[in-house]
Motif scaffolding. Sequence first.
Motif, PDB file in Angstrom:
ATOM      1  N   VAL A 131      -3.256   7.226  -3.319  1.00  0.00           N
ATOM      2  CA  VAL A 131      -3.237   5.957  -2.602  1.00  0.00           C
ATOM      3  C   VAL A 131      -3.246   4.865  -3.665  1.00  0.00           C
ATOM      4  O   VAL A 131      -4.115   4.852  -4.538  1.00  0.00           O
ATOM      5  CB  VAL A 131      -4.459   5.799  -1.669  1.00  0.00           C
ATOM      6  CG1 VAL A 131      -4.448   4.436  -0.994  1.00  0.00           C
ATOM      7  CG2 VAL A 131      -4.493   6.915  -0.639  1.00  0.00           C
ATOM      8  N   SER A 132      -2.264   3.979  -3.619  1.00  0.00           N
ATOM      9  CA  SER A 132      -2.159   2.901  -4.597  1.00  0.00           C
ATOM     10  C   SER A 132      -2.002   1.576  -3.881  1.00  0.00           C
ATOM     11  O   SER A 132      -1.312   1.486  -2.859  1.00  0.00           O
ATOM     12  CB  SER A 132      -0.949   3.111  -5.513  1.00  0.00           C
ATOM     13  OG  SER A 132      -1.043   4.351  -6.181  1.00  0.00           O
ATOM     14  N   LEU A 133      -2.615   0.557  -4.413  1.00  0.00           N
ATOM     15  CA  LEU A 133      -2.520  -0.786  -3.861  1.00  0.00           C
ATOM     16  C   LEU A 133      -1.875  -1.683  -4.906  1.00  0.00           C
ATOM     17  O   LEU A 133      -2.296  -1.698  -6.063  1.00  0.00           O
ATOM     18  CB  LEU A 133      -3.915  -1.302  -3.514  1.00  0.00           C
ATOM     19  CG  LEU A 133      -4.010  -2.644  -2.817  1.00  0.00           C
ATOM     20  CD1 LEU A 133      -3.333  -2.593  -1.444  1.00  0.00           C
ATOM     21  CD2 LEU A 133      -5.468  -3.047  -2.656  1.00  0.00           C
ATOM     22  N   TYR A 134      -0.843  -2.401  -4.497  1.00  0.00           N
ATOM     23  CA  TYR A 134      -0.103  -3.282  -5.390  1.00  0.00           C
ATOM     24  C   TYR A 134      -0.282  -4.717  -4.899  1.00  0.00           C
ATOM     25  O   TYR A 134      -0.298  -4.964  -3.694  1.00  0.00           O
ATOM     26  CB  TYR A 134       1.399  -2.965  -5.363  1.00  0.00           C
ATOM     27  CG  TYR A 134       1.750  -1.562  -5.771  1.00  0.00           C
ATOM     28  CD1 TYR A 134       2.320  -1.301  -7.012  1.00  0.00           C
ATOM     29  CD2 TYR A 134       1.531  -0.480  -4.921  1.00  0.00           C
ATOM     30  CE1 TYR A 134       2.665  -0.017  -7.401  1.00  0.00           C
ATOM     31  CE2 TYR A 134       1.854   0.816  -5.294  1.00  0.00           C
ATOM     32  CZ  TYR A 134       2.426   1.030  -6.521  1.00  0.00           C
ATOM     33  OH  TYR A 134       2.751   2.304  -6.901  1.00  0.00           O
ATOM     34  N   LEU A 180       0.848  -1.187   0.000  1.00  0.00           N
ATOM     35  CA  LEU A 180       0.000   0.000   0.000  1.00  0.00           C
ATOM     36  C   LEU A 180       0.883   1.236   0.000  1.00  0.00           C
ATOM     37  O   LEU A 180       1.776   1.369   0.843  1.00  0.00           O
ATOM     38  CB  LEU A 180      -0.902   0.015   1.240  1.00  0.00           C
ATOM     39  CG  LEU A 180      -1.782   1.249   1.397  1.00  0.00           C
ATOM     40  CD1 LEU A 180      -2.880   1.250   0.323  1.00  0.00           C
ATOM     41  CD2 LEU A 180      -2.413   1.271   2.782  1.00  0.00           C
ATOM     42  N   GLN A 181       0.630   2.128  -0.926  1.00  0.00           N
ATOM     43  CA  GLN A 181       1.380   3.381  -1.030  1.00  0.00           C
ATOM     44  C   GLN A 181       0.435   4.533  -0.750  1.00  0.00           C
ATOM     45  O   GLN A 181      -0.670   4.603  -1.286  1.00  0.00           O
ATOM     46  CB  GLN A 181       1.956   3.519  -2.441  1.00  0.00           C
ATOM     47  CG  GLN A 181       2.634   4.832  -2.699  1.00  0.00           C
ATOM     48  CD  GLN A 181       3.072   4.980  -4.140  1.00  0.00           C
ATOM     49  OE1 GLN A 181       2.866   4.097  -4.964  1.00  0.00           O
ATOM     50  NE2 GLN A 181       3.671   6.099  -4.459  1.00  0.00           N
ATOM     51  N   HIS A 182       0.882   5.469   0.104  1.00  0.00           N
ATOM     52  CA  HIS A 182       0.096   6.658   0.434  1.00  0.00           C
ATOM     53  C   HIS A 182       1.033   7.848   0.366  1.00  0.00           C
ATOM     54  O   HIS A 182       2.087   7.848   1.001  1.00  0.00           O
ATOM     55  CB  HIS A 182      -0.485   6.508   1.850  1.00  0.00           C
ATOM     56  CG  HIS A 182      -1.241   7.700   2.307  1.00  0.00           C
ATOM     57  ND1 HIS A 182      -0.715   8.613   3.194  1.00  0.00           N
ATOM     58  CD2 HIS A 182      -2.480   8.129   1.997  1.00  0.00           C
ATOM     59  CE1 HIS A 182      -1.610   9.556   3.415  1.00  0.00           C
ATOM     60  NE2 HIS A 182      -2.688   9.289   2.706  1.00  0.00           N
ATOM     61  N   ASN A 183       0.666   8.836  -0.407  1.00  0.00           N
ATOM     62  CA  ASN A 183       1.538   9.998  -0.575  1.00  0.00           C
ATOM     63  C   ASN A 183       0.689  11.262  -0.642  1.00  0.00           C
ATOM     64  O   ASN A 183      -0.277  11.316  -1.399  1.00  0.00           O
ATOM     65  CB  ASN A 183       2.372   9.840  -1.852  1.00  0.00           C
ATOM     66  CG  ASN A 183       3.551  10.773  -1.898  1.00  0.00           C
ATOM     67  OD1 ASN A 183       3.913  11.395  -0.910  1.00  0.00           O
ATOM     68  ND2 ASN A 183       4.157  10.881  -3.065  1.00  0.00           N
ATOM     69  N   LEU A 184       1.036  12.251   0.172  1.00  0.00           N
ATOM     70  CA  LEU A 184       0.378  13.560   0.135  1.00  0.00           C
ATOM     71  C   LEU A 184       1.297  14.546  -0.555  1.00  0.00           C
ATOM     72  O   LEU A 184       2.495  14.587  -0.278  1.00  0.00           O
ATOM     73  CB  LEU A 184       0.094  14.060   1.550  1.00  0.00           C
ATOM     74  CG  LEU A 184      -0.888  13.242   2.363  1.00  0.00           C
ATOM     75  CD1 LEU A 184      -0.962  13.773   3.792  1.00  0.00           C
ATOM     76  CD2 LEU A 184      -2.255  13.252   1.724  1.00  0.00           C
ATOM     77  N   GLY A 185       0.738  15.338  -1.457  1.00  0.00           N
ATOM     78  CA  GLY A 185       1.540  16.299  -2.183  1.00  0.00           C
ATOM     79  C   GLY A 185       1.108  17.725  -1.929  1.00  0.00           C
ATOM     80  O   GLY A 185       0.219  17.992  -1.116  1.00  0.00           O
ATOM     81  N   LEU A 186       1.731  18.617  -2.641  1.00  0.00           N
ATOM     82  CA  LEU A 186       1.408  20.036  -2.515  1.00  0.00           C
ATOM     83  C   LEU A 186      -0.027  20.302  -2.958  1.00  0.00           C
ATOM     84  O   LEU A 186      -0.546  19.627  -3.849  1.00  0.00           O
ATOM     85  CB  LEU A 186       2.373  20.862  -3.362  1.00  0.00           C
ATOM     86  CG  LEU A 186       3.835  20.804  -2.938  1.00  0.00           C
ATOM     87  CD1 LEU A 186       4.704  21.537  -3.950  1.00  0.00           C
ATOM     88  CD2 LEU A 186       4.001  21.409  -1.561  1.00  0.00           C
ATOM     89  N   GLY A 187      -0.660  21.255  -2.328  1.00  0.00           N
ATOM     90  CA  GLY A 187      -2.012  21.623  -2.716  1.00  0.00           C
ATOM     91  C   GLY A 187      -3.061  20.620  -2.289  1.00  0.00           C
ATOM     92  O   GLY A 187      -4.178  20.646  -2.776  1.00  0.00           O
TER      93      GLY A 187
END
Length: 64
Positions: free
Chosen positions: A57-60, A45-52
């Motif tokens: 959220v990605s599930l592999y 599971l990938q979770h990433n918050l970016g600018l703005g």
Amino acid sequence: MDAQLENSQQPSSAGATGLAQCTELVRQLRGQAGDRQVEGARIGLQHNLGLGGACVVSLYERQH
């Protein structure tokens, strides 16, 4: 996860951070993560918050 990625707090590295997370998860699922390998990894599971307020959220899943 590698220490450089963990310590990267620069806003300009947000896109690179997401790609590094993706790469790490793929390596884990392929059994190619070396000393960082999680034995028997099947799902990532990938979770990433970016600018703005951008959020990804990605599930592999490893295919058998």
